[in-house]
Structures are given as C-alpha cells and as structure tokens.
Design a protein around this motif. Sequence first.
Motif, PDB file in Angstrom:
ATOM      1  N   LEU A 133       0.814  -1.214   0.000  1.00  0.00           N
ATOM      2  CA  LEU A 133       0.000   0.000   0.000  1.00  0.00           C
ATOM      3  C   LEU A 133       0.847   1.264   0.000  1.00  0.00           C
ATOM      4  CD1 LEU A 133      -2.851  -1.002   2.475  1.00  0.00           C
ATOM      5  CD2 LEU A 133      -2.989  -0.742  -0.005  1.00  0.00           C
ATOM      6  N   GLY A 134       2.162   1.113  -0.135  1.00  0.00           N
ATOM      7  CA  GLY A 134       3.039   2.285  -0.152  1.00  0.00           C
ATOM      8  C   GLY A 134       2.714   3.282  -1.240  1.00  0.00           C
ATOM      9  N   PRO A 135       2.585   2.845  -2.522  1.00  0.00           N
ATOM     10  CA  PRO A 135       2.285   3.829  -3.567  1.00  0.00           C
ATOM     11  C   PRO A 135       0.961   4.561  -3.344  1.00  0.00           C
ATOM     12  CG  PRO A 135       3.053   1.763  -4.519  1.00  0.00           C
ATOM     13  CD  PRO A 135       2.826   1.500  -3.059  1.00  0.00           C
ATOM     14  N   ARG A 136       0.030   3.955  -2.629  1.00  0.00           N
ATOM     15  CA  ARG A 136      -1.291   4.576  -2.421  1.00  0.00           C
ATOM     16  C   ARG A 136      -1.357   5.409  -1.143  1.00  0.00           C
ATOM     17  NH1 ARG A 136      -5.165   6.832  -1.287  1.00  0.00           N
ATOM     18  NH2 ARG A 136      -7.369   6.415  -1.766  1.00  0.00           N
ATOM     19  N   GLU A 175      11.902   2.961  -1.079  1.00  0.00           N
ATOM     20  CA  GLU A 175      11.747   3.791  -2.283  1.00  0.00           C
ATOM     21  C   GLU A 175      10.535   3.346  -3.096  1.00  0.00           C
ATOM     22  OE1 GLU A 175      16.486   4.711  -3.055  1.00  0.00           O
ATOM     23  OE2 GLU A 175      15.507   3.051  -4.108  1.00  0.00           O
ATOM     24  N   THR A 176       9.825   4.341  -3.638  1.00  0.00           N
ATOM     25  CA  THR A 176       8.676   4.083  -4.512  1.00  0.00           C
ATOM     26  C   THR A 176       9.093   4.256  -5.960  1.00  0.00           C
ATOM     27  OG1 THR A 176       7.129   4.848  -2.827  1.00  0.00           O
ATOM     28  CG2 THR A 176       6.323   4.761  -5.089  1.00  0.00           C
ATOM     29  N   ASN A 177       8.793   3.242  -6.757  1.00  0.00           N
ATOM     30  CA  ASN A 177       9.119   3.277  -8.182  1.00  0.00           C
ATOM     31  C   ASN A 177       7.858   3.597  -8.962  1.00  0.00           C
ATOM     32  OD1 ASN A 177       9.854   2.800 -10.841  1.00  0.00           O
ATOM     33  ND2 ASN A 177      11.117   1.036 -10.337  1.00  0.00           N
ATOM     34  N   PRO A 178       7.752   4.808  -9.520  1.00  0.00           N
ATOM     35  CA  PRO A 178       6.515   5.160 -10.246  1.00  0.00           C
ATOM     36  C   PRO A 178       6.337   4.382 -11.543  1.00  0.00           C
ATOM     37  CG  PRO A 178       8.166   6.900 -10.447  1.00  0.00           C
ATOM     38  CD  PRO A 178       8.727   5.908  -9.497  1.00  0.00           C
ATOM     39  N   THR A 179       7.414   3.813 -12.062  1.00  0.00           N
ATOM     40  CA  THR A 179       7.302   3.076 -13.330  1.00  0.00           C
ATOM     41  C   THR A 179       6.485   1.797 -13.170  1.00  0.00           C
ATOM     42  OG1 THR A 179       9.449   3.950 -14.011  1.00  0.00           O
ATOM     43  CG2 THR A 179       8.597   2.032 -15.211  1.00  0.00           C
ATOM     44  N   ASN A 180       6.848   0.977 -12.189  1.00  0.00           N
ATOM     45  CA  ASN A 180       6.120  -0.280 -12.002  1.00  0.00           C
ATOM     46  C   ASN A 180       5.178  -0.235 -10.800  1.00  0.00           C
ATOM     47  OD1 ASN A 180       7.907  -0.336  -9.854  1.00  0.00           O
ATOM     48  ND2 ASN A 180       9.209  -1.933 -10.736  1.00  0.00           N
ATOM     49  N   GLY A 181       5.092   0.916 -10.128  1.00  0.00           N
ATOM     50  CA  GLY A 181       4.138   1.065  -9.035  1.00  0.00           C
ATOM     51  C   GLY A 181       4.462   0.240  -7.813  1.00  0.00           C
ATOM     52  N   THR A 182       5.738   0.095  -7.478  1.00  0.00           N
ATOM     53  CA  THR A 182       6.134  -0.682  -6.309  1.00  0.00           C
ATOM     54  C   THR A 182       6.809   0.218  -5.287  1.00  0.00           C
ATOM     55  OG1 THR A 182       8.279  -1.258  -7.282  1.00  0.00           O
ATOM     56  CG2 THR A 182       6.439  -2.777  -7.666  1.00  0.00           C
TER      57      THR A 182
END
Length: 846
Positions: free
Chosen positions: A314-317, A365-372
Amino acid sequence: MSVSVSIWYRRGSAVVQVTVLKMSLWNIVSHIPLEEFSGLSVEFPRSLRCLLADWLENQPWEFINGSDAFCTSLASGMLSAMLEKLRSAASPDGQQGQILQQVNSLENTYRRDPLRLVAILRAVLEAEKAAVLKRDHHLPLSFHRRQEELKFSVGLQRLQHRVREIQALRDSPMGEGTGRDSAKQSPVPGTARQELPTLILEAMKELEAIKQQVLKRIQIWKRQQQLAGNGAVFEENLAPLQKRCEDLVEVYFQLQQQVMAASTELGPELLPRLLERFNEVLSSLVKSSFLVEKQPPQVLKTQTKFQASVRFLLGPRLLKAAPKPYMVRADMVTEKQARELALSTYSNTLSESTGEIMHNVVALETNPTNGTCCANFKNVLLKKIKRCERKGSESVTEEKCAVLFSTTVALTPTNASVHLQVLSLPIVVIVHGNQDNNAKATVLWDNAFSEIDRVPFIVAERVPWEKMCDTLNLKFMAEVQTTKGLLKEHYFFLAQKIFNDHSATPEDFQSRSVSWAQFNKEILPGRGFTFWQWFDGVLDLTKRCLKSYWSDRLIMGFISKQYVCKLLSTEQPDGTFLLRFSDSEIGGITIAYVIRGKDGSSQVENIQPFSAKDLSIRSLGDRIRDLGQLRNLFPNIPKDQAFGSHYNKEQTGKDGRGYVSTAIKMTVESERDQQPPSTMGGPHKAPQVPVFCQPVLQPELCPENLPPRMWTPPVLPPSLGMDPVLPHCPDPTFRNPGPFMPNQFMPGEDPQLLSGGAPSALQDEEMPELPPFPEVVDAPLPSPLRWMSPSMETTPSPELEQLLQDVPLFPPFAPSPQHSGYPNANPSCWGLGEARWDDSARPGHA
C-alpha cells in the motif's frame, strides 16, 4: 480444456521455469459417464455445457446468494454474456440451427428470472465437483484459486453497490425511499433516514469480511513462499495481491466518507464505534501489506554476505511524501524475541538485536514506473551471532532465529504515523560448513510442517508419514530439477529405513507418524549417520552426477540390498544388473549384477559404491560400458539401448599436439576370477626355500655395543604378519628373487633396520642381483645370536658387501600422520605419493 502457464521462480542464483497445467473442471468431467449427470441435462443441455467449457467455471454462480437488486442485476448481466458467447461459439455445421434454437429457448425462459438460471448452473457445478471428488478425492488447484478470486470480486462489487445505495439514500429528499431496492418499494415518508444506519452497518460488515479475505490471501502467499523453500512451485508475483489491497482501500475511503457525511443521522453512540472499526480495518491492512518479498537465506553462515528485500503493497497509495526517505532497518532476533513481537501484534519495538549485521539500513523507495514500494538489501553481512540457551539435547543447528525488518512511516491523508514490522522466515545460523547438513534438516522440517499464522516458530514434533513422503518427493524433484519423482516402492524402502521395520506392509506405514528425532537426531541402526544425512547425500549425488539417469528411469535407487538379491536371483540371466543407492554409505551408488558360478548357480554381486568424486573421474554410463559382466538392465533392457545416450565419445588416435590419446577404463574381477591371495595385491615373491646357515658370533657388534645412530630396538610391526627372520650367513651363490621392497627382508639382515623404510633416493632403484644360496645342511644355532659384520667374513661376497653398503643403518623414519608408516603393498601405489615416507624426517633435512 487445459491451459499451460509458465512460471519463473528463483532458486539460489538460478532462475527456473516451470510449466504448470491449469486444468479446468470440465476437462475432468468430460471423461465421467453421462449417466451421473442425466438429471441435470434436462434443464441445461450437456451440449451447451461443452460449448461453455471453462468459461462457465469462471463466473460467480455460487456466490450470488440473494435476491436483492444487486444479485438480480449481476445475474442478468451474466445471462446476457452467456447467450452472446453461445451464439459466437455455434459452429457453421449442421448443429448450428439446433444450438441457436437452444439459445433462444434459454433467453425466453430465464430473461425474466435470471436468478433461476443462476440456481440451475450452481447445481450443475456442485454435481460436477461431487463427481470429481468421488473419483479423484480432490479438485484441481487452479479451480480453487479461481473460486477464491471470484468470491473476492463479487464481495467487492457488492460493497461498491452498498456505497452507491448509501450515497443515493443521503442525496434523496427527506421522506423519499430511494434507498436499496427502491424499485420494489413505494416511497414511504420518513423511512429513508431510518434505513441509513442499518445500511451502513451492513456495508461495514461486508468491508470487514472482504478485509479478512485479503488478509487470508496474504497469509496463503506467505505460506506458499515458505513451501518454495522446500522446492514447491511459487508464483511470487505480488502485483495481483497489491491491486486487491489497493481496490479495497479505495472502497474503504469511499465508505468512510459516506459515514462521516452521515454523522448526524448516526448519532453520538454509533459513530465512534464505526470509526473505531474503520481504524482497525485500515491498520490491519497496512501492517499486513508490509511483506518480505525476497527472503534471506534460511541457512546463513556468519561472515557471509546475503541479499533480501521488503515490499509495502500500500506504499504507492498511502505513503505521504516526506522531505527525506523512510529507512528500513534489519535486525537479527531470537525465537523468543520473535514470539514476543508476534504476541503483541508487532506493536512493540525491538529492544536488542541478537546478532551484529553490517549494512542493515536501506531506504524505502517508490518506483513510479512499475508502481512498487520496496527496500532492497543488497550487501548485508551477518558479522556474528549471540547464541541463546538451548533446551535439553537441542543443538545449535536446531536453534531458529529470524531477521526483523522495521520502519516508521506517515500515511496520507490522515498523516498518521504507523510502525511497520515483518519477520523473515526462520533462519538457522551456522559458523562452519560442516553444520550445513543438519541446518538444512531444521529448515526443511519447519518449512514443511508449520501452520499458517502460527506463533513463531512452533512446529509439530511428529507428522504423518504420508506428509513426510510428499516433502521428500518435493525436495528431491526440486534439488535434482527433474519431473520424475519418487514412486510408492521408494516410499516403502524409505519407511523401512526410517522406522527400522522390515516386517510391516506399505499400508501399515500409511497410518504411522514420524518424529523429528527419527528424521535427524537418532543414528540409524548399524550406521554412523541419521536418516536425513543419508537422504541428503543421495540428493547431492543425484543432483551432481545422476540427473539424466534418474530422469530416464534407469536408476531403481531406493531399494535394499536384500530385495535386490530377491529380484536378481529369481532366474535372471547372467549379466542382469540394476542401480541402487548405497544403504551403508552417504552419497554412493552401486551396481548389483547376476553372475554364474562354476557349478551353474547364480549369485548377486555388488560393486563397491561410486561417490560423486568417482563419477567426476569417469561417468556412470562409461563405467557400465566398460564392464563386460553387465549385459541387461533389469528386467531385460540391453545396456547399450538403455545407456547408449549417456556414453561419452572415446578419443582415439593422436591429439592436436601429436600425443596418443589415453583413457581410463574400469574393470571388476569376481571372486571366481581372482587369483589366490598370495598373488594378489603385492609384488611377486619367489617360492621360499628353507635355507639355513651357521651364524658367526661377533661380540663386538652386539646391539648394546652399536652406536645410537645405528641401532633401534627390534620392534617388528604386527601388520607384517610374519615371524622375524633369523640371520643367515651370506653365500656367494645367493641370488635375489626380485625387486627389493621395504617390507621384504633379505636373509642375513635384521628386519628392524628396514622397518622405517629406505631413503627416498633408493626407493626407485633396483637392487643388484646376487647368486642364489646353495642347499646346506641344518646346523645347530648357538645362543645368544650375535650380529655379523660384513668386514669380518671369512669369504666375503662382493655383491652382498655392495648391498650392505648401499643400505644405511639409520633409525626408522617417523611415518606421516595419515599413514601407518609402511608403504602400500599394492605395486600400483608406488610412485603416487601414498607409499612414500615422510622426507621431512630424513637426516639432513630441516
């Protein structure tokens, strides 16, 4: 219909591809006689069931359990999708008209009452599952997986429908009944606001039920990850699970917004209870979605680097943007500390680490490319470990610990601070490679027999033998990387070995339980190792040297020597053989074959087991080709036909440098072909002739008068197995019978002078030949015996004088610690190092 899906997973440093057959229920049902479904074919034709195949199984028929507006709407949409699929699947042959007629009949029958169709198709699927369970005792795993996904999907859709109902009820004018099922109800003044608390409570209950499904799915993923440590196929992709968590959180915030907007209607008593339940749902979702995506090695050696990674689903959200990144810390904890953290539901923080870990802090770290959102530990090193007190006879390789990953983050939109913690799988820390085998046993047992959501790291002490068989088979196939697993005959032999019971039947073992002590604590009777140590040796040997042979089913393997004799001695032709794993040695494979004696009777010979080192020198296939005694693989397969593809091409002629090629060949001599023991294993000895001569007494050369450098106490090694040779007079006619060996004594010499061996400079030289002794008449031997100096002979022999000058009278040299002090009697060992004396003990060497 079945679908093949390729799953990639990592084993150590290798990436392995496994093809999984996703079998539909219809693929099995289509082979069951039609009579078992005759009652259902009236309302739903079997021809249509065949056309729908696995599509029908991918629809949530059995999860539509109500008659409200949501269920009716969902059933109506499923009916339309089914009719459309049937029309597109109708073939252009003669049956097209019949199928279209059946489709029109279905539409006319169920369009006004789609829930009736749902009930009929639910009954069809229930009957099919019952028939499959009756025949196979289990359903396809892929079917269970689809059912779980359908249940979550329907529950989420129902919750979204509830939120829309609450919104519509709140937006409706006072007194209008536009709430749930308003199409079936006439507007009743004042009832809409009264329905709102009830509708919200029902939605809250559904939210908590869906949350439990998500948490259960996370626990299943963790359990599958643990089983993958024993070799189970594991689909480690977390993207579907992350999407499920994000979808639920999205609906969660929508429902929470409606509750806050309806706070006036809910009142001061109901609202706080609802908000508390909302906080509990979000907290459990957030903490459970912090996972160890890549586990540390479960057998971890100190001073060894390793890698690991954690992921916050749930990190990206939910993660609030921070001025500096959140940091994740890795600490080693004992089993006791892990238990305390688990019982407090991870609300406590770690007070003390049980080991020193280097490079143990990494950014989340949040990776916006793959949403992890991940923290990757790439260069971690366990420097040392603090051992805790062990219980009873527990060894260090039974002590389990874990890595605790922890961080504190702020969530959006509430800006609430949450402490996240997650434990790795159990780890056994070792400090030396010789502990690896027993450590792997602890990990294997824990991975196989632990329960979901247990208290760390409790595991059963006894398990059913059938479960142990499944575990051994899974481990064997994964380690060897083969699709050919163990057979029921193999399980029978393994049961006899681990239970030390050769009188029970295979059925008797099925009801037994095996203990951890029987698995890897108790030494097998008559052996020096445990069951697991022996089985792991077989694993290592097969993985390194025998994978292709096992995959071709050329190795019977797990079978006792006694049963081999029974198989091969029952009128099998001469040269019939089979391969089995050694029962008395770790990591060995032997060849048992039939041989005929001179009287025509058959007997079974077992060749000395081959280790992995032996097979690295010459492969098993080439060894079998070398042996002319082997003709047919049991029961009756010519060996060239069975092993021809495993033969290596023999090099002939000269190589590129002009050298003639050489090759190692294997030979085996049976007892009936062997020479008498007197001619085997040592240098050839001429027949001994009883020759005696009268000794000459010389008091000047008594042992007590010899200088220290020239005398050692006359101790004859017992390994020579002969009496001391009496001194004899030299004679000019004496002739040496052959090359001089250090463990042979010349007549007239004291054996103690040679017991330590000659200097290395003399080992490769041949001694001069001397004339033989003539026959002489026995003479009485005076006592005490004295030594005779060559210089005082009345008739000296030049050859003998030269011989005695060449053999120095030094004390015996100290033998090398790994040898007995005497060279090997086998001539093939000479010059290879095993039979040499320790040169470092020679006089003149520092």
